[in-house]
Write a protein that holds these residues in place. Structure first.
Motif, mmCIF file in Angstrom:
data_model
loop_
_atom_site.group_PDB
_atom_site.id
_atom_site.type_symbol
_atom_site.label_atom_id
_atom_site.label_comp_id
_atom_site.label_asym_id
_atom_site.label_seq_id
_atom_site.Cartn_x
_atom_site.Cartn_y
_atom_site.Cartn_z
ATOM 1 N N PHE A 118 -63.245 46.372 34.291
ATOM 2 C CA PHE A 118 -63.468 45.034 34.861
ATOM 3 C C PHE A 118 -63.276 45.055 36.377
ATOM 4 C CE2 PHE A 118 -61.519 41.183 36.555
ATOM 5 C CZ PHE A 118 -62.511 40.241 36.285
ATOM 6 N N LEU A 119 -62.194 45.657 36.834
ATOM 7 C CA LEU A 119 -61.900 45.655 38.263
ATOM 8 C C LEU A 119 -62.969 46.385 39.063
ATOM 9 C CD1 LEU A 119 -58.049 46.341 38.136
ATOM 10 C CD2 LEU A 119 -59.182 44.160 38.630
ATOM 11 N N SER A 120 -63.561 47.415 38.455
ATOM 12 C CA SER A 120 -64.587 48.175 39.167
ATOM 13 C C SER A 120 -65.807 47.321 39.495
ATOM 14 C CB SER A 120 -65.014 49.389 38.340
ATOM 15 O OG SER A 120 -65.744 48.994 37.188
ATOM 16 N N ARG A 121 -65.961 46.206 38.787
ATOM 17 C CA ARG A 121 -67.109 45.329 39.032
ATOM 18 C C ARG A 121 -66.801 44.219 40.035
ATOM 19 N NH1 ARG A 121 -67.182 45.904 33.301
ATOM 20 N NH2 ARG A 121 -66.379 43.782 32.996
ATOM 21 N N THR A 122 -65.546 44.098 40.450
ATOM 22 C CA THR A 122 -65.182 43.015 41.356
ATOM 23 C C THR A 122 -65.508 43.335 42.813
ATOM 24 O OG1 THR A 122 -62.931 43.825 41.753
ATOM 25 C CG2 THR A 122 -63.273 42.385 39.827
ATOM 26 N N GLY A 123 -65.571 44.616 43.154
ATOM 27 C CA GLY A 123 -65.792 44.994 44.542
ATOM 28 C C GLY A 123 -64.575 44.820 45.421
ATOM 29 N N LYS A 124 -63.441 44.430 44.847
ATOM 30 C CA LYS A 124 -62.233 44.196 45.632
ATOM 31 C C LYS A 124 -61.447 45.487 45.840
ATOM 32 C CE LYS A 124 -61.521 39.358 44.213
ATOM 33 N NZ LYS A 124 -61.689 38.810 45.579
ATOM 34 N N ARG A 125 -60.618 45.489 46.850
ATOM 35 C CA ARG A 125 -59.680 46.570 47.111
ATOM 36 C C ARG A 125 -58.426 46.270 46.289
ATOM 37 N NH1 ARG A 125 -60.486 46.143 51.925
ATOM 38 N NH2 ARG A 125 -58.689 44.884 52.527
ATOM 39 N N VAL A 126 -58.190 47.073 45.242
ATOM 40 C CA VAL A 126 -57.192 46.725 44.229
ATOM 41 C C VAL A 126 -56.028 47.709 44.230
ATOM 42 C CG1 VAL A 126 -56.768 46.316 41.780
ATOM 43 C CG2 VAL A 126 -58.982 45.700 42.775
ATOM 44 N N LEU A 127 -54.829 47.164 44.277
ATOM 45 C CA LEU A 127 -53.613 47.935 44.053
ATOM 46 C C LEU A 127 -53.192 47.735 42.603
ATOM 47 C CD1 LEU A 127 -51.090 49.566 44.978
ATOM 48 C CD2 LEU A 127 -50.033 47.354 45.547
ATOM 49 N N VAL A 128 -53.051 48.829 41.865
ATOM 50 C CA VAL A 128 -52.599 48.785 40.478
ATOM 51 C C VAL A 128 -51.149 49.249 40.443
ATOM 52 C CG1 VAL A 128 -52.971 49.609 38.132
ATOM 53 C CG2 VAL A 128 -54.918 49.251 39.643
ATOM 54 N N VAL A 129 -50.291 48.467 39.795
ATOM 55 C CA VAL A 129 -48.862 48.760 39.762
ATOM 56 C C VAL A 129 -48.406 48.860 38.305
ATOM 57 C CG1 VAL A 129 -46.546 47.935 40.354
ATOM 58 C CG2 VAL A 129 -48.461 47.574 41.947
ATOM 59 N N GLY A 130 -47.657 49.915 38.005
ATOM 60 C CA GLY A 130 -46.955 50.021 36.734
ATOM 61 C C GLY A 130 -45.469 49.983 37.006
ATOM 62 N N SER A 131 -44.758 49.046 36.382
ATOM 63 C CA SER A 131 -43.330 48.860 36.638
ATOM 64 C C SER A 131 -42.570 49.039 35.336
ATOM 65 C CB SER A 131 -43.077 47.459 37.214
ATOM 66 O OG SER A 131 -41.691 47.191 37.311
ATOM 67 N N GLY A 132 -41.798 50.126 35.255
ATOM 68 C CA GLY A 132 -41.053 50.344 34.022
ATOM 69 C C GLY A 132 -40.170 51.568 34.106
ATOM 70 N N GLY A 133 -39.200 51.615 33.234
ATOM 71 C CA GLY A 133 -38.315 52.758 33.172
ATOM 72 C C GLY A 133 -38.934 53.896 32.380
ATOM 73 N N ILE A 134 -38.313 55.067 32.465
ATOM 74 C CA ILE A 134 -38.693 56.207 31.624
ATOM 75 C C ILE A 134 -37.623 56.238 30.524
ATOM 76 C CG2 ILE A 134 -39.553 58.575 31.700
ATOM 77 C CD1 ILE A 134 -40.960 56.789 33.654
#
Length: 319
Positions: A161-177
């Protein structure tokens, strides 16, 4: 589409019960470098995958995944509080696109998020509202939980989906191991605890303070070696992080929930947020990842790590 990934562990215990000052200082340096990367990338949109710790999501309705079309941070453990600047129409479109990809996801217009979301945003952007943000909740503490495979497919659908937006996107994963803080379980709970897990929104200040004090006490006991909580597992943590960097995320499809609990602890299920974030990036092409930091930190009851990644195409352009 320009895309950049940052994955990082979070802890509610910072400032309440910290490791040695030199450890805190090295984490400060790593997080400052992550902030600099985000500032240089200058995203037009941030998508954050994060869990909840029975602060915003409860067993009255516990979805495996939920996208926020409007959201507010509750400010637990002195994390930032207030509204998130969610682009509602884009969040709605993301939810529709993910559903069209046969991934069952809920949509919330009154999402409450806790330190799992807020700490990541604060570390990376010095606040909650510097950039538009879409929060994506992944249930990681309340059985039954979706599989790692479903988390990967959620990320894949999000990335397409994001690839079709044309926006500059920061993807964040927040979690412990690997980690197992004292999060209560519904199975075998007393009537009082069960009610809190089913309908515990908006607790009193006294109740929140009591819960936070219980978590700090558990961390002190864990660090002293006098705790029933599962030990941290650095070997398991490093194997997981290495596999993320290798790029074949389908290897996680066969990792069962029972195996995650056995090897990493009851809250190690937060690795779903990392898998979903990396799958979002992978949907946009091959990537290059860097493990920036790892340390087992008993004071925070966490295997604590930071990674970032960029598409191979972007790396080639940079060189």
């Amino acid at each position: 589409m320009p895309i950049h990934l940052e994955c990082l562990s979070h802890t509610p215990l910072r400032g309440y019960f910290d490791p040695a000052p030199d450890v805190v200082a090295e984490i400060d340096r790593v997080q400052a470098a992550a902030r600099q990367r985000v500032r240089a990338f200058d995203p037009e949109l941030i998508v954050v995958f994060a869990p909840d710790h029975f602060n915003g999501f409860f067993y009255d309705v516990m979805p495996p995944f939920c996208i926020g079309a409007a959201a507010r941070a509750i400010g637990d453990f002195d994390s930032p509080a207030g509204p998130l600047p969610v682009p509602g129409e884009l969040a709605e479109a993301l939810a529709a696109s993910v559903l069209a990809a046969d991934i069952d996801v809920s949509l919330s217009y009154r999402m409450q998020v806790d330190h799992g979301f807020a700490e990541a945003l604060d570390v990376l952007t010095c606040g909650l509202d510097r950039y538009p943000v879409v929060p994506v909740f992944i249930n990681s503490v309340a059985p039954p939980m979706a599989s790692l495979r479903r988390a990967r497919l959620l990320g894949d659908a999000t990335g397409r989906f994001l690839s079709r937006t044309g926006k500059r996107v920061l993807v964040v994963g927040s979690g412990g191991i690997s980690h197992e803080p004292p999060v209560p379980e519904l199975a075998g709970a007393s009537a009082e605890v069960a009610e809190r897990l089913i309908a515990g929104r908006n607790p009193s200040a006294e109740a929140r303070t009591t819960r936070q004090a219980r978590t700090v006490a558990a961390a002190r006991s864990f660090t002293a070696g006098d705790s029933p909580l599962r030990p941290l597992n650095p070997e398991w943590d490093r194997a997981f992080l290495t596999q993320l960097a290798a790029g074949d995320l389908t290897v996680f499809d066969s990792m069962s929930n029972d195996a995650i609990t056995r090897d990493g602890g009851k809250s190690a299920h937060e690795i779903r947020t990392w898998v979903a974030a990396f799958a979002t990036l992978a949907a946009c092409g091959l990537y290059r990842a860097s493990l920036d930091y790892y340390r087992a930190i008993p004071e925070w009851i966490a295997g604590f790590a930071t990674m970032h990644a960029t598409p191979l195409s972007a790396a080639a352009t940079a060189t």
